[in-house]
Design a protein around this motif. Structure first.
Motif, PDB file in Angstrom:
ATOM      1  N   MET A   1       0.726  -1.194  -0.041  1.00 26.85           N
ATOM      2  CA  MET A   1       0.043   0.131   0.094  1.00 26.85           C
ATOM      3  C   MET A   1       0.825   1.100   0.006  1.00 26.85           C
ATOM      4  SD  MET A   1      -3.094   0.690   2.815  1.00 26.85           S
ATOM      5  CE  MET A   1      -3.287   2.351   3.064  1.00 26.85           C
ATOM      6  N   VAL A   2       0.778   2.016  -0.809  1.00 26.78           N
ATOM      7  CA  VAL A   2       1.433   3.272  -1.039  1.00 26.78           C
ATOM      8  C   VAL A   2       0.969   4.403  -0.100  1.00 26.78           C
ATOM      9  CG1 VAL A   2       1.913   5.306  -2.871  1.00 26.78           C
ATOM     10  CG2 VAL A   2       1.710   2.739  -3.393  1.00 26.78           C
ATOM     11  N   TYR A   3       1.659   5.158   0.682  1.00 27.85           N
ATOM     12  CA  TYR A   3       1.587   6.361   1.439  1.00 27.85           C
ATOM     13  C   TYR A   3       2.466   7.214   1.216  1.00 27.85           C
ATOM     14  CZ  TYR A   3       5.219   4.664   4.709  1.00 27.85           C
ATOM     15  OH  TYR A   3       6.636   4.358   5.091  1.00 27.85           O
ATOM     16  N   ALA A   4       1.947   8.483   1.659  1.00 27.84           N
ATOM     17  CA  ALA A   4       3.025   9.734   1.767  1.00 27.84           C
ATOM     18  C   ALA A   4       2.870  10.532   2.979  1.00 27.84           C
ATOM     19  CB  ALA A   4       2.648  10.490   0.689  1.00 27.84           C
ATOM     20  N   VAL A   5       3.696  11.077   3.486  1.00 28.83           N
ATOM     21  CA  VAL A   5       3.535  12.084   4.416  1.00 28.83           C
ATOM     22  C   VAL A   5       3.585  13.409   3.955  1.00 28.83           C
ATOM     23  CG1 VAL A   5       4.781  12.798   6.669  1.00 28.83           C
ATOM     24  CG2 VAL A   5       4.809  10.416   6.230  1.00 28.83           C
ATOM     25  N   ILE A   6       2.602  14.225   4.156  1.00 28.29           N
ATOM     26  CA  ILE A   6       2.429  15.419   3.789  1.00 28.29           C
ATOM     27  C   ILE A   6       2.276  16.620   4.889  1.00 28.29           C
ATOM     28  CG2 ILE A   6       1.275  14.827   1.660  1.00 28.29           C
ATOM     29  CD1 ILE A   6      -1.394  15.885   3.057  1.00 28.29           C
ATOM     30  N   ARG A   7       2.521  17.656   4.485  1.00 29.02           N
ATOM     31  CA  ARG A   7       2.807  18.838   5.390  1.00 29.02           C
ATOM     32  C   ARG A   7       1.633  19.981   5.128  1.00 29.02           C
ATOM     33  NH1 ARG A   7       8.293  21.478   6.648  1.00 29.02           N
ATOM     34  NH2 ARG A   7       7.904  22.156   4.428  1.00 29.02           N
ATOM     35  N   ASN A  35      -3.964  20.094  -4.434  1.00 30.81           N
ATOM     36  CA  ASN A  35      -2.857  19.265  -4.765  1.00 30.81           C
ATOM     37  C   ASN A  35      -1.900  19.832  -3.347  1.00 30.81           C
ATOM     38  OD1 ASN A  35      -3.195  17.914  -6.921  1.00 30.81           O
ATOM     39  ND2 ASN A  35      -2.056  19.136  -8.364  1.00 30.81           N
ATOM     40  N   PHE A  36      -1.308  18.860  -2.897  1.00 28.23           N
ATOM     41  CA  PHE A  36      -0.429  19.160  -1.621  1.00 28.23           C
ATOM     42  C   PHE A  36       0.919  18.824  -2.317  1.00 28.23           C
ATOM     43  CE2 PHE A  36      -4.561  17.800   0.574  1.00 28.23           C
ATOM     44  CZ  PHE A  36      -4.631  19.070   1.232  1.00 28.23           C
ATOM     45  N   ALA A  37       1.807  19.915  -2.434  1.00 30.43           N
ATOM     46  CA  ALA A  37       3.320  19.718  -3.052  1.00 30.43           C
ATOM     47  C   ALA A  37       3.990  19.467  -1.910  1.00 30.43           C
ATOM     48  CB  ALA A  37       3.521  21.046  -3.748  1.00 30.43           C
ATOM     49  N   GLU A  38       3.965  19.714  -0.742  1.00 30.73           N
ATOM     50  CA  GLU A  38       4.829  19.364   0.415  1.00 30.73           C
ATOM     51  C   GLU A  38       4.693  18.103   1.006  1.00 30.73           C
ATOM     52  OE1 GLU A  38       4.570  22.478   3.472  1.00 30.73           O
ATOM     53  OE2 GLU A  38       4.884  24.177   2.129  1.00 30.73           O
ATOM     54  N   VAL A  39       5.440  17.246  -0.006  1.00 27.01           N
ATOM     55  CA  VAL A  39       5.571  15.894   0.457  1.00 27.01           C
ATOM     56  C   VAL A  39       6.900  15.583   1.223  1.00 27.01           C
ATOM     57  CG1 VAL A  39       5.408  13.398  -0.440  1.00 27.01           C
ATOM     58  CG2 VAL A  39       4.217  15.196  -1.601  1.00 27.01           C
ATOM     59  N   LEU A  40       6.690  15.187   2.335  1.00 30.58           N
ATOM     60  CA  LEU A  40       8.175  14.919   3.279  1.00 30.58           C
ATOM     61  C   LEU A  40       8.597  13.536   2.986  1.00 30.58           C
ATOM     62  CD1 LEU A  40       6.623  16.590   6.365  1.00 30.58           C
ATOM     63  CD2 LEU A  40       8.168  17.716   4.570  1.00 30.58           C
ATOM     64  N   ALA A  41       7.740  12.354   2.643  1.00 21.68           N
ATOM     65  CA  ALA A  41       8.211  10.980   2.616  1.00 21.68           C
ATOM     66  C   ALA A  41       7.132  10.222   1.638  1.00 21.68           C
ATOM     67  CB  ALA A  41       8.186  10.243   4.068  1.00 21.68           C
ATOM     68  N   LEU A  42       7.506   9.225   1.221  1.00 17.13           N
ATOM     69  CA  LEU A  42       7.128   8.376   0.243  1.00 17.13           C
ATOM     70  C   LEU A  42       7.398   6.840   0.724  1.00 17.13           C
ATOM     71  CD1 LEU A  42       7.054   9.575  -3.368  1.00 17.13           C
ATOM     72  CD2 LEU A  42       5.298   9.842  -1.985  1.00 17.13           C
ATOM     73  N   GLY A  43       6.335   6.217   0.728  1.00 16.80           N
ATOM     74  CA  GLY A  43       6.648   4.678   0.977  1.00 16.80           C
ATOM     75  C   GLY A  43       5.833   3.782   0.685  1.00 16.80           C
ATOM     76  N   GLY A  44       5.968   2.456   0.879  1.00 15.66           N
ATOM     77  CA  GLY A  44       4.894   1.377   0.411  1.00 15.66           C
ATOM     78  C   GLY A  44       5.466   0.744  -0.762  1.00 15.66           C
ATOM     79  N   GLU A  45       6.348   1.087  -1.461  1.00 17.66           N
ATOM     80  CA  GLU A  45       6.826   0.211  -2.802  1.00 17.66           C
ATOM     81  C   GLU A  45       8.283   0.251  -2.289  1.00 17.66           C
ATOM     82  OE1 GLU A  45       5.848   2.277  -6.218  1.00 17.66           O
ATOM     83  OE2 GLU A  45       3.618   1.838  -6.161  1.00 17.66           O
ATOM     84  N   GLY A  46       9.021  -0.753  -2.000  1.00 18.21           N
ATOM     85  CA  GLY A  46      10.234  -0.882  -1.742  1.00 18.21           C
ATOM     86  C   GLY A  46      10.734  -0.137  -0.549  1.00 18.21           C
ATOM     87  N   GLU A  47      11.884   0.617  -0.669  1.00 23.27           N
ATOM     88  CA  GLU A  47      12.497   1.347   0.325  1.00 23.27           C
ATOM     89  C   GLU A  47      11.634   2.371   0.245  1.00 23.27           C
ATOM     90  OE1 GLU A  47      15.403   1.108   2.404  1.00 23.27           O
ATOM     91  OE2 GLU A  47      14.970  -0.996   1.832  1.00 23.27           O
ATOM     92  N   PRO A  48      11.438   3.316   1.558  1.00 29.78           N
ATOM     93  CA  PRO A  48      11.184   4.641   1.554  1.00 29.78           C
ATOM     94  C   PRO A  48      11.853   5.713   1.131  1.00 29.78           C
ATOM     95  CG  PRO A  48      11.388   3.522   3.811  1.00 29.78           C
ATOM     96  CD  PRO A  48      11.772   2.590   2.817  1.00 29.78           C
ATOM     97  N   LYS A  49      11.161   6.687   0.730  1.00 31.17           N
ATOM     98  CA  LYS A  49      12.151   7.810   0.115  1.00 31.17           C
ATOM     99  C   LYS A  49      11.789   9.028   0.860  1.00 31.17           C
ATOM    100  CE  LYS A  49      11.951   8.613  -4.342  1.00 31.17           C
ATOM    101  NZ  LYS A  49      11.720   8.685  -5.794  1.00 31.17           N
ATOM    102  N   PHE A  50      12.682   9.535   1.453  1.00 27.16           N
ATOM    103  CA  PHE A  50      12.743  10.654   2.317  1.00 27.16           C
ATOM    104  C   PHE A  50      13.292  12.076   1.704  1.00 27.16           C
ATOM    105  CE2 PHE A  50      13.184   7.115   5.185  1.00 27.16           C
ATOM    106  CZ  PHE A  50      11.940   7.073   5.889  1.00 27.16           C
ATOM    107  N   GLY A  51      12.416  13.233   2.141  1.00 26.08           N
ATOM    108  CA  GLY A  51      12.926  14.394   1.342  1.00 26.08           C
ATOM    109  C   GLY A  51      13.909  15.063   2.256  1.00 26.08           C
ATOM    110  N   ALA A  52      14.591  16.244   1.531  1.00 26.40           N
ATOM    111  CA  ALA A  52      15.454  16.770   2.520  1.00 26.40           C
ATOM    112  C   ALA A  52      15.192  18.396   2.078  1.00 26.40           C
ATOM    113  CB  ALA A  52      16.883  16.515   2.068  1.00 26.40           C
ATOM    114  N   PRO A  53      14.119  18.978   2.561  1.00 19.42           N
ATOM    115  CA  PRO A  53      13.045  18.754   3.456  1.00 19.42           C
ATOM    116  C   PRO A  53      12.020  18.032   2.539  1.00 19.42           C
ATOM    117  CG  PRO A  53      13.090  20.935   2.883  1.00 19.42           C
ATOM    118  CD  PRO A  53      14.180  20.472   2.155  1.00 19.42           C
ATOM    119  N   LEU A  54      12.262  18.280   1.053  1.00 19.30           N
ATOM    120  CA  LEU A  54      10.837  17.783   0.500  1.00 19.30           C
ATOM    121  C   LEU A  54      11.129  16.619  -0.700  1.00 19.30           C
ATOM    122  CD1 LEU A  54       8.958  21.027  -0.197  1.00 19.30           C
ATOM    123  CD2 LEU A  54       8.478  19.724   1.632  1.00 19.30           C
ATOM    124  N   VAL A  55      10.311  15.807  -1.005  1.00 21.38           N
ATOM    125  CA  VAL A  55      10.661  14.701  -1.993  1.00 21.38           C
ATOM    126  C   VAL A  55      10.295  15.464  -3.530  1.00 21.38           C
ATOM    127  CG1 VAL A  55       9.936  12.780  -2.886  1.00 21.38           C
ATOM    128  CG2 VAL A  55       9.802  12.677  -0.406  1.00 21.38           C
TER     129      VAL A  55
END
Length: 152
Positions: A1-7, A35-55
């Protein structure tokens, strides 16, 4: 399941497609897409992807379900032995949104674009009927009858 962390609204939310959540008020009416453009992290498919600060290239497409207010919070201040009391209430303005899709690599929202196109078509047709035909003139307005003076 795909998920994202938004601000948004000074808070962070973990969201997945079809989630419904209440956030701080954002402008728009029910049915509008956002649309929420401030995505801090993505996960669910393989390795999670973290932004610095945004993806980079990531966004979350959502649809506004309703605008409303939260529960009433009572603010009560008292200074003891001073005969001083103050009571206030507050209701936070909230927006309920439904997450439509999590977009990666700069993709455009597919479902949100279809929804706005389907909603705009009836509105455009209604406006075309209400507007006069090209070259035609609107009917002249009748002057309003003036009321008789009450002083007489």
């Amino acid at each position: 399941m795909v998920y994202a962390v938004i601000r948004t609204g000074g808070k962070q939310y973990k969201v997945a497609p079809q989630d419904v959540l209440q956030i701080e008020k954002i402008e728009g009416a029910a049915g509008d897409s956002v649309n929420f453009a401030e995505v801090l992290a993505l996960g669910g498919e393989g390795e999670p992807k973290f932004g610095a600060p945004l993806v980079d290239g990531a966004a979350v497409a959502a649809e506004i379900v309703e605008q409303g207010k939260g529960p009433k919070v009572i603010i009560f201040k008292k200074r003891r032995r001073q005969n001083s009391r103050r009571r206030n209430g507050h209701r936070q303005l909230l927006t309920t949104v439904r997450i439509i899709d999590i977009l990666t690599d700069g993709k455009a929202p597919v479902k949100a674009a279809e929804a706005t196109t389907a909603e705009e078509a009836p509105k455009k047709a209604a406006k075309a009927k209400a507007a006069p035909a090209e070259g035609g003139e609107e009917a002249p307005k009748k002057p309003r009858a003036k009321k008789a003076d009450k002083a007489e």
